[in-house]
Design an enzyme around this catalytic site. Structure first.
Site, short mmCIF file in Angstrom:
data_model
loop_
_atom_site.label_atom_id
_atom_site.label_comp_id
_atom_site.label_asym_id
_atom_site.label_seq_id
_atom_site.Cartn_x
_atom_site.Cartn_y
_atom_site.Cartn_z
N ASP A 348 54.40 -56.14 49.54
CA ASP A 348 55.06 -57.33 50.08
C ASP A 348 55.48 -57.10 51.52
OD1 ASP A 348 57.36 -55.84 50.03
OD2 ASP A 348 58.13 -56.72 48.19
N LYS A 380 87.65 -22.07 47.21
CA LYS A 380 88.32 -21.19 48.17
C LYS A 380 89.77 -20.94 47.81
CE LYS A 380 85.84 -22.59 52.41
NZ LYS A 380 85.53 -21.28 53.00
N ARG A 388 88.09 -12.48 53.80
CA ARG A 388 86.92 -12.54 54.67
C ARG A 388 86.39 -11.13 54.98
NH1 ARG A 388 84.90 -17.84 56.17
NH2 ARG A 388 86.61 -19.28 55.75
N HIS A 475 90.98 -20.29 56.14
CA HIS A 475 90.78 -20.54 54.72
C HIS A 475 89.93 -19.42 54.15
CE1 HIS A 475 86.91 -22.39 56.04
NE2 HIS A 475 87.66 -23.03 56.92
N GLY A 481 82.07 -23.51 53.35
CA GLY A 481 81.97 -24.94 53.62
C GLY A 481 80.64 -25.31 54.25
N HIS A 482 80.20 -24.54 55.25
CA HIS A 482 78.93 -24.84 55.90
C HIS A 482 77.78 -24.77 54.91
CE1 HIS A 482 80.89 -24.57 59.84
NE2 HIS A 482 79.77 -25.02 60.38
N ARG A 550 76.89 -18.50 59.94
CA ARG A 550 78.30 -18.13 59.72
C ARG A 550 78.41 -16.65 59.33
NH1 ARG A 550 82.26 -21.40 61.49
NH2 ARG A 550 83.55 -21.14 59.64
N HIS A 556 81.43 -14.80 56.89
CA HIS A 556 81.01 -15.01 55.50
C HIS A 556 80.11 -13.88 55.03
CE1 HIS A 556 82.66 -18.76 54.08
NE2 HIS A 556 82.30 -19.38 55.18
#
Length: 644
Positions: A348, A380, A388, A475, A481-482, A550, A556
């Site tokens: 269509d 976390k 870390r 944190h 998070g990434h 990271r 990380h």
């Protein structure tokens, strides 16, 4: 002619209500999880050497008062909006914890943060954490080596020698392979101190070129998916732009159109050979949560070195790379998934826009990011509270130098075990020549002018040189998070577009060789076997680039990346699943997971939950796939809920 009429307001409302409740029914039918940490927090209550304490007052040994940590943990778990009036370290320029209670919030779309979980993190003293620390140390050693040189064993590492001879990438890989975690014939123990779980075996092998070859220079610091290990290190989605007759852009120009505005893949890059936190006093000041002004980024170019990539993920808008990738695909008319109801084969005269077009996919790829972040924050702050890498490195340095204060004796034993595997024996004057710790002490000495500073001897300064002046964010480490956002956003893109086609077919000119200047190259998107990469491989590589960037920065670990990526993937599938209940026509979306599973999400267009199906490898194994990475740890409440 009869005038068509819309359904009545009341019938429309009833339909909307039914679909909304069907979405709720599917959400609550997900397997019930009870997340668990690795036990280190309870094992070392005296000073929490492996727990996140950044921002709390630390003594001269970098340790916090046990009661203060307990108050911190209680405020996080109980969701105290004022964080219990906790004491923070003294100082006018004090950083604050970033969204510590986001994991307590609820989601109104996609899985609730408590419906996903991550396996317990590797424990202090065990083989996987040794390997993770060795890897972030190795990343610090190689931050300024161009990516195209990083996979060559003969490439020399700047300023590092063994017995007067330059150290190469080949030497580095050999040292990493000497660790039990990278030994293909070894028998390392898992995060809970027992034989490896199925999940840990998958996570271990994912770092290798193959189960037979193990870790090689070809896959050094690459991702856990086949696509991320193929061809050039950096994804084309971080180098190319959009083609436009209006502006005259070509994809190799690296310019991306935002309407009549333009952004570029070139970026400000950090100054090379500048690392931070290489002295005890500098490390300790950072742990107090001290705020710093950011240094000047003097050059502009496309990503060329690991430090450049670390700089990208320092200041990106988190979903920025995936929004750019989406715009590149839209701008180059990449075909949509074949099950998309509005595609190029539709007979269509309709086309996608508010549904199944640019605004639809652009909003989804950003919307899922916030859902991923809430889940990551819950793991976390509310569950794991993992320290870390900068902290574990400091603990290793403390024990090597006898600067331990009130650290738990049990933790000291575990750290001595890690030191031994990494190249330092208790009571020695220095690390073993040619070991990872020997090389990291050399790098720190180079930064510090060749002298020991404070309580750390120059030959036993095993602190992790950091790419960021402030070290890690405010944190904990696990999850990332990434990486969670990478998993979520890339999964949305995989579902929307036809990602099985070759990249060179999808992006016209995308495989053009072109050197803009000596340090600004576009490299052909190809596989190691010489074939062109597919879109899905370049997207998997993009997710790995951002996530591992990271790690390269030192903030990380590998397990943060691996597990968070897959958690984000599940959040995206959940969002797409719920979205199916908003469509009134049949829809089928197909994608390949980061573990090679074919996932199909479909709806018959009706309002019932039963009309929506998620198939994994052609079977109704959604519930098993959802908990695959946590099934070995007693996290899943038996039996899994039916109905998926």
């Amino acid at each position: 002619m009869t005038q068509p009429t819309l359904p009545s307001a009341s019938s429309r409302r009833s339909e909307a209500e039914a679909r909304r409740f069907a979405a709720v029914a599917r959400a609550v039918s997900l397997p019930q999880l009870s997340a668990k940490d690795n036990g280190d927090e309870a094992l070392y209550p005296k000073a929490q050497p492996a727990s996140f304490t950044k921002g709390l007052p630390h003594d001269q040994y970098g340790l916090v008062d046990p009661q203060m940590y307990e108050d911190f943990r209680t405020a996080l778990v109980e969701g105290d909006p004022l964080m219990g009036g906790l004491s923070i370290a003294a100082g006018a320029d004090q950083r604050k914890w970033e969204s510590p209670l986001a994991g307590v919030y609820f989601n109104d779309i996609s899985a609730d943060p408590d419906a996903v979980a991550m396996a317990p993190a590797p424990k202090l003293g065990l083989s996987e954490l040794c390997a993770e620390m060795a890897t972030v140390y190795a990343m610090a050693l190689t931050r300024d080596i161009p990516f195209e040189e990083l996979q060559k064993p003969a490439t020399k590492i700047p300023n590092i020698t063994t017995n007067g001879s330059p150290v190469t990438i080949g030497d580095l890989v050999k040292q990493l392979r000497s660790l039990s975690w990278f030994d293909t014939d070894g028998r390392p123990v898992g995060c809970r101190g027992h034989a490896l779980t199925h999940h840990e075996k998958r996570r271990r092998v994912a770092m290798w070129e193959s189960p037979e070859a193990g870790l090689t220079a070809q896959v050094l610091f690459r991702g856990s998916t086949p696509g991320s290990k193929q061809g050039p290190y950096i994804s084309q989605f971080m180098l190319l732009g959009t083609t436009s007759k209006r502006s005259g852009f070509n994809v190799v120009d690296g310019k991306i159109e935002y309407g009549l505005q333009t952004t570029t893949q070139a970026q400000l890059v950090p100054q090379e050979h500048v690392d931070y936190m290489t002295t005890w006093d500098a490390w300790l000041e950072v742990q107090q949560g001290t705020k710093y002004d950011q240094p000047l980024h003097p050059k502009t170019r496309r990503i060329h070195t690991p430090r450049d990539l670390a700089g990208y993920v320092h200041f990106d808008a988190l979903y920025q790379a995936y929004l750019n990738a989406c715009l590149i695909m839209l701008g180059n008319d990449v075909p949509v998934d074949g099950g998309n109801p509005i595609n190029e084969k539709r007979p269509d005269n309709s086309m996608g826009f508010a549904t199944w077009g640019g605004p639809h996919i652009l909003s989804l790829v950003t919307e899922v990011a916030t859902r991923g972040l809430r889940a990551a924050r819950r793991t976390k702050f509310q569950v794991h509270r993992r320290a870390r890498p900068e902290v574990i490195a400091a603990r290793l340095a403390q024990v090597a130098n006898g600067h331990v204060g009130a650290m738990d004796p049990g933790a000291i034993v575990k750290l001595k075990s890690m030191l031994s595997e990494l190249g330092f024996e208790d009571g020695a004057a220095a690390a073993r020549p040619g070991s990872i710790l020997d090389w990291i002490a050399q790098l720190n000495a180079h930064v510090n002018g060749g002298v020991g500073v404070g309580p750390l001897h120059v030959d036993k300064t095993f602190l992790l040189p950091m790419a960021f002046i402030e070290g890690s964010p405010m944190h904990p480490a696990y999850g990332a998070g990434h990486a969670t956002v990478a998993g979520a956003c890339v999964t949305i893109l995989k579902a929307f577009f036809d990602t099985e086609i070759k990249f060179s077919d999808a992006i016209e000119g995308g495989n053009t060789f072109r050197a803009v200047n000596k340090q600004d190259k576009l490299i052909k998107s190809h596989r190691t076997d010489g074939n062109d990469a597919t879109l899905i491989e370049e997207l998997d590589k993009l997710a790995a680039n951002i996530s591992i960037g990271r790690n390269i920065a030192g903030v990380h670990y590998n397990s943060d990346y691996y597990d968070s990526l897959r958690m984000g993937e599940r959040i995206a599938v959940s969002l797409l699943e719920e979205q199916m209940l908003t469509y009134h026509e049949p829809v089928t979306l197909t994608l390949m997971s980061f573990d090679g599973d074919t996932i199909t999400i479909s709806t018959d267009g009706e309002r019932t939950s039963a009309g929506v199906k998620v198939m994994v490898n052609g079977t109704a194994g959604y519930a098993d796939w959802w908990v695959r990475d946590v099934a070995d740890y007693g996290i899943v409440a038996p039996p899994a809920q039916p109905g998926l």
